[in-house]
Design a protein around this motif. Structure first.
Motif, PDB file in Angstrom:
ATOM      1  N   SER A 404       0.846  -1.183   0.000  1.00 19.56           N
ATOM      2  CA  SER A 404       0.000   0.000   0.000  1.00 19.56           C
ATOM      3  C   SER A 404       0.889   1.243   0.000  1.00 19.56           C
ATOM      4  CB  SER A 404      -0.923  -0.017   1.216  1.00 19.56           C
ATOM      5  OG  SER A 404      -1.817   1.084   1.187  1.00 19.56           O
ATOM      6  N   THR A 405       0.313   2.398   0.188  1.00 17.66           N
ATOM      7  CA  THR A 405       1.075   3.642   0.255  1.00 17.66           C
ATOM      8  C   THR A 405       0.717   4.388   1.535  1.00 17.66           C
ATOM      9  OG1 THR A 405      -0.588   4.989  -0.875  1.00 17.66           O
ATOM     10  CG2 THR A 405       1.031   3.822  -2.255  1.00 17.66           C
ATOM     11  N   ILE A 406       1.585   5.314   1.915  1.00 14.34           N
ATOM     12  CA  ILE A 406       1.313   6.138   3.096  1.00 14.34           C
ATOM     13  C   ILE A 406       0.000   6.893   2.916  1.00 14.34           C
ATOM     14  CG2 ILE A 406       2.086   8.161   4.383  1.00 14.34           C
ATOM     15  CD1 ILE A 406       3.748   5.839   5.137  1.00 14.34           C
ATOM     16  N   ASP A 407      -0.214   7.459   1.738  1.00 15.07           N
ATOM     17  CA  ASP A 407      -1.430   8.248   1.486  1.00 15.07           C
ATOM     18  C   ASP A 407      -2.677   7.386   1.576  1.00 15.07           C
ATOM     19  OD1 ASP A 407       0.095  10.496   1.141  1.00 15.07           O
ATOM     20  OD2 ASP A 407       0.097  10.418  -1.051  1.00 15.07           O
ATOM     21  N   ASN A 408      -2.631   6.187   1.018  1.00 13.58           N
ATOM     22  CA  ASN A 408      -3.807   5.312   1.059  1.00 13.58           C
ATOM     23  C   ASN A 408      -4.119   4.870   2.489  1.00 13.58           C
ATOM     24  OD1 ASN A 408      -4.180   5.427  -1.695  1.00 13.58           O
ATOM     25  ND2 ASN A 408      -3.143   3.493  -2.114  1.00 13.58           N
ATOM     26  N   LEU A 409      -3.066   4.531   3.239  1.00 11.74           N
ATOM     27  CA  LEU A 409      -3.276   4.094   4.616  1.00 11.74           C
ATOM     28  C   LEU A 409      -3.781   5.255   5.472  1.00 11.74           C
ATOM     29  CD1 LEU A 409      -3.085   1.577   6.356  1.00 11.74           C
ATOM     30  CD2 LEU A 409      -0.740   2.218   6.950  1.00 11.74           C
ATOM     31  N   TYR A 410      -3.269   6.454   5.222  1.00 10.21           N
ATOM     32  CA  TYR A 410      -3.746   7.637   5.950  1.00 10.21           C
ATOM     33  C   TYR A 410      -5.231   7.856   5.687  1.00 10.21           C
ATOM     34  CZ  TYR A 410      -4.288  12.462   7.506  1.00 10.21           C
ATOM     35  OH  TYR A 410      -4.724  13.602   8.144  1.00 10.21           O
ATOM     36  N   ALA A 411      -5.626   7.723   4.431  1.00  9.57           N
ATOM     37  CA  ALA A 411      -7.046   7.881   4.083  1.00  9.57           C
ATOM     38  C   ALA A 411      -7.893   6.827   4.789  1.00  9.57           C
ATOM     39  CB  ALA A 411      -7.226   7.790   2.570  1.00  9.57           C
ATOM     40  N   ASP A 412      -7.366   5.606   4.898  1.00  9.70           N
ATOM     41  CA  ASP A 412      -8.078   4.545   5.623  1.00  9.70           C
ATOM     42  C   ASP A 412      -8.257   4.920   7.092  1.00  9.70           C
ATOM     43  OD1 ASP A 412      -8.189   3.036   3.317  1.00  9.70           O
ATOM     44  OD2 ASP A 412      -6.505   1.731   3.865  1.00  9.70           O
ATOM     45  N   TYR A 413      -7.227   5.506   7.676  1.00  8.79           N
ATOM     46  CA  TYR A 413      -7.294   5.897   9.083  1.00  8.79           C
ATOM     47  C   TYR A 413      -8.347   6.982   9.306  1.00  8.79           C
ATOM     48  CZ  TYR A 413      -3.008   3.274  10.144  1.00  8.79           C
ATOM     49  OH  TYR A 413      -2.087   2.281  10.337  1.00  8.79           O
ATOM     50  N   VAL A 414      -8.360   7.981   8.455  1.00  6.56           N
ATOM     51  CA  VAL A 414      -9.344   9.065   8.582  1.00  6.56           C
ATOM     52  C   VAL A 414     -10.757   8.504   8.455  1.00  6.56           C
ATOM     53  CG1 VAL A 414     -10.218  11.161   7.500  1.00  6.56           C
ATOM     54  CG2 VAL A 414      -7.749  10.836   7.757  1.00  6.56           C
ATOM     55  N   SER A 415     -10.941   7.595   7.515  1.00  7.00           N
ATOM     56  CA  SER A 415     -12.257   7.007   7.283  1.00  7.00           C
ATOM     57  C   SER A 415     -12.734   6.186   8.479  1.00  7.00           C
ATOM     58  CB  SER A 415     -12.212   6.138   6.023  1.00  7.00           C
ATOM     59  OG  SER A 415     -13.449   5.480   5.824  1.00  7.00           O
ATOM     60  N   ILE A 416     -11.854   5.347   9.016  1.00  2.00           N
ATOM     61  CA  ILE A 416     -12.275   4.473  10.116  1.00  2.00           C
ATOM     62  C   ILE A 416     -12.419   5.258  11.421  1.00  2.00           C
ATOM     63  CG2 ILE A 416     -10.014   3.688  10.939  1.00  2.00           C
ATOM     64  CD1 ILE A 416     -11.243   0.826  10.940  1.00  2.00           C
ATOM     65  N   GLN A 417     -11.671   6.349  11.571  1.00  2.56           N
ATOM     66  CA  GLN A 417     -11.871   7.240  12.714  1.00  2.56           C
ATOM     67  C   GLN A 417     -13.315   7.735  12.754  1.00  2.56           C
ATOM     68  OE1 GLN A 417      -8.923  10.387  12.220  1.00  2.56           O
ATOM     69  NE2 GLN A 417      -8.177  10.008  14.294  1.00  2.56           N
ATOM     70  N   LYS A 418     -13.770   8.193  11.607  1.00  4.11           N
ATOM     71  CA  LYS A 418     -15.131   8.729  11.509  1.00  4.11           C
ATOM     72  C   LYS A 418     -16.163   7.628  11.687  1.00  4.11           C
ATOM     73  CE  LYS A 418     -13.815  12.565   8.461  1.00  4.11           C
ATOM     74  NZ  LYS A 418     -13.949  13.153   7.092  1.00  4.11           N
ATOM     75  N   GLU A 419     -15.910   6.483  11.063  1.00  2.00           N
ATOM     76  CA  GLU A 419     -16.857   5.370  11.154  1.00  2.00           C
ATOM     77  C   GLU A 419     -17.049   4.913  12.596  1.00  2.00           C
ATOM     78  OE1 GLU A 419     -17.400   0.727   9.628  1.00  2.00           O
ATOM     79  OE2 GLU A 419     -15.694   1.933   8.932  1.00  2.00           O
ATOM     80  N   CYS A 420     -15.954   4.866  13.345  1.00  2.00           N
ATOM     81  CA  CYS A 420     -16.020   4.403  14.740  1.00  2.00           C
ATOM     82  C   CYS A 420     -16.250   5.551  15.729  1.00  2.00           C
ATOM     83  CB  CYS A 420     -14.730   3.675  15.111  1.00  2.00           C
ATOM     84  SG  CYS A 420     -14.469   2.142  14.201  1.00  2.00           S
ATOM     85  N   ARG A 421     -16.267   6.787  15.216  1.00  2.00           N
ATOM     86  CA  ARG A 421     -16.515   7.976  16.029  1.00  2.00           C
ATOM     87  C   ARG A 421     -15.517   8.082  17.190  1.00  2.00           C
ATOM     88  NH1 ARG A 421     -23.182   7.930  16.417  1.00  2.00           N
ATOM     89  NH2 ARG A 421     -23.563   7.959  14.141  1.00  2.00           N
ATOM     90  N   VAL A 422     -14.250   7.980  16.834  1.00  2.00           N
ATOM     91  CA  VAL A 422     -13.205   8.022  17.868  1.00  2.00           C
ATOM     92  C   VAL A 422     -12.189   9.120  17.585  1.00  2.00           C
ATOM     93  CG1 VAL A 422     -13.439   5.581  18.522  1.00  2.00           C
ATOM     94  CG2 VAL A 422     -11.893   6.222  16.647  1.00  2.00           C
ATOM     95  N   GLU A 423     -12.603  10.163  16.852  1.00  2.00           N
ATOM     96  CA  GLU A 423     -11.663  11.236  16.529  1.00  2.00           C
ATOM     97  C   GLU A 423     -11.071  11.878  17.780  1.00  2.00           C
ATOM     98  OE1 GLU A 423     -14.880  11.646  13.206  1.00  2.00           O
ATOM     99  OE2 GLU A 423     -14.748  10.957  15.290  1.00  2.00           O
ATOM    100  N   ASP A 424     -11.875  11.933  18.858  1.00  2.00           N
ATOM    101  CA  ASP A 424     -11.399  12.589  20.075  1.00  2.00           C
ATOM    102  C   ASP A 424     -10.429  11.719  20.870  1.00  2.00           C
ATOM    103  OD1 ASP A 424     -13.480  10.800  20.586  1.00  2.00           O
ATOM    104  OD2 ASP A 424     -13.960  11.762  22.506  1.00  2.00           O
ATOM    105  N   LYS A 425     -10.404  10.426  20.595  1.00  2.00           N
ATOM    106  CA  LYS A 425      -9.530   9.515  21.339  1.00  2.00           C
ATOM    107  C   LYS A 425      -8.326   9.062  20.525  1.00  2.00           C
ATOM    108  CE  LYS A 425     -10.466   6.812  24.478  1.00  2.00           C
ATOM    109  NZ  LYS A 425     -10.797   5.692  25.384  1.00  2.00           N
TER     110      LYS A 425
END
Length: 479
Positions: A404-425
């Motif tokens: 994978s790439t850093i950019d793709n993995l970063y996008a995955d992280y942002v997406s799953i943060q929102k999905e799990c609603r854990v941006e504050d943690k």
């Protein structure tokens, strides 16, 4: 060994031009290793097809090629087989004179705990006076010499070669599901086979948990006629395996909390587990923290006892155990922050690692972890939820990109943060060394920083701090 020995052993068809009197000097599936008098076996791998290296093998001196494709007009004889991986195992067994039959072979399988159990078994048996070789994830050790490990389970040629070189009495081997599915243990037989657990992992490789289980179960088909299966009966998949093996008439020893187990776990408390065996009770002390390591010690003690280690000696033998690199490896910093480097990379293993820190009195927990790029995405949500539920704060970073790439993995992280609603943690720091620096820099006395997912492994990416492992990064930041 002569080529005719291979033809007889494998019942293989061959060209009339094949000189059966030729002596075989070596066998390999790596064309770079081929020398004069070698047999080259072309294997279709996941990354490359060995058939494209046939000409290179011939140039290097191969006297026979074995493969699965139709190959014509070669300057050396060619044998076509249905399964080149299996054939490699059969040829290796013959070439190296079936070395597993002369050893006490112990195979350890399971999603989590293979490495720890293997190290504990080695410790117990060596203290009892056995000489022990080990083949596994961190390194291979043969005749007291450590050799770098490439895979948890090497290919069958390498295994046979290591067994042939070993003058040790016992060989303890970690056995992976991929190794079993890819026939890397073809021709290897075991005196003892251990099943520890089956948890959510590798479903990018195995389509379902059922398929994953069936691959693990292949180990128990490799038991010697008088071999013994040792199974964690507290695991639901362990129960299923026990029922199957018992129906097949195999010797099975079960370990677990139910009174019907041959080794019954009576209680677990801090670093001690008490067990009952044949109406006698024993207290076993674990040098490794965590309830999961009490289970690992119980499994290791069971197979060691089968080989003559008294349960009374487990605790004194364990008192001299030096630990395992990258397996809940603890660093105490000058500012009274505790850092742990651990290999945990499944949802259950992450939770276990964090719960162990909690049981040790962690004030706050900062967890640094990540997902493997282009690998089992089905476990990611559970991983993040477990970490966020148990940690004060989590930092998402790179574990390994795996294409994978850093950019793709970063996008995955942002997406799953929102999905799990854990941006504050959670926060995201893609450079692993800087993520570790941030975690340690933000920790206060009494806090625990958990660096999870890499364990002993070296970094594959280039990071800001020129360190090669999590351990090196921790040490660098203390200077």
């Amino acid at each position: 060994m002569k080529i005719t020995d291979i033809l007889t052993m494998g019942h293989l068809e061959y060209s009339e031009t094949l000189d059966q009197s030729l002596n075989v000097k070596g066998i390999t599936d790596n064309s770079n290793e081929v020398g004069p008098g070698y047999i080259f076996i072309a294997i279709k791998g996941h990354m490359a097809d060995g058939h494209i290296y046939i000409q290179q093998a011939i140039v290097n001196g191969a006297i026979l090629i074995i493969g699965e494709n139709d190959c014509k007009d070669l300057t050396v004889p060619y044998l076509k087989v249905e399964n080149a991986r299996k054939t490699l195992g059969q040829v290796a067994k013959e070439f190296y004179k079936d070395p597993s039959k002369d050893k006490i072979m112990i195979g350890v399988t399971g999603t989590n705990g293979k490495t720890t159990i293997s190290f504990l078994v080695k410790q117990l048996l060596e203290k009892q006076g056995y000489s022990v070789s080990s083949i596994g994830t961190i390194y291979n050790e043969i005749n007291g010499k450590r050799i770098q490990s490439v895979n948890t389970t090497p290919n069958t040629k390498t295994i046979n070669q290591l067994l042939r070189e070993s003058s040790d009495q016992v060989v303890v081997m970690e056995v992976s599901s991929q190794g079993l599915e890819q026939d890397r243990l073809e021709g290897i037989q075991f005196d003892y086979a251990l099943f520890n657990n089956l948890q959510h992992d590798h479903l990018d490789y195995h389509d379902t948990m059922e398929e994953y289980f069936e691959c693990k179960a292949l180990l128990f088909e490799k038991l010697k006629p008088d071999g013994t299966a040792i199974i964690n009966y507290d695991d639901s998949w362990g129960k299923k395996l026990t029922e199957r093996l018992t129906a097949e008439g195999k010797t099975v020893v079960t370990v677990g909390e139910e009174p019907t187990n041959q080794v019954q776990i009576l209680a677990k408390e801090l670093d001690n587990v008490s067990v009952r065996y044949k109406n006698n009770e024993y207290d076993l002390w674990s040098p490794l923290p965590g309830v999961h390591n009490l289970d690992n010690l119980t499994m290791a003690s069971c197979v060691a006892h089968e080989l003559g280690v008294p349960y009374e000696q487990v605790t004194p033998y364990m008192a001299q155990f030096s630990g395992i690199v990258g397996r809940f490896e603890i660093f105490h910093l000058a500012n009274k922050v505790t850092v742990v480097v651990d290999y945990a990379h499944t949802p259950d293993a992450l939770a276990t690692s964090i719960n162990t820190a909690i049981s040790k009195g962690a004030k706050r927990i900062i967890t640094v972890f990540g997902f493997a790029g282009n690998r089992d995405e089905s476990k990611r949500k559970a991983m993040l939820e477990n970490v966020c539920q148990l940690s004060t704060h989590a930092i998402l970073t790179v574990t390994e990109l795996f294409g994978s790439t850093i950019d793709n993995l970063y996008a995955d992280y942002v997406s799953i943060q929102k999905e799990c609603r854990v941006e504050d943690k959670t926060s995201i720091v893609m450079d692993r060394t800087l993520a570790i620096q941030k975690a340690i820099g933000g920790a206060q006395a009494g806090d625990w920083v958990l660096l999870l997912g890499k364990g002993h492994e070296q970094y594959k990416e280039n990071y800001a701090l020129k360190t090669k492992t999590d351990q090196e990064t921790v040490n660098y930041l203390q200077e």
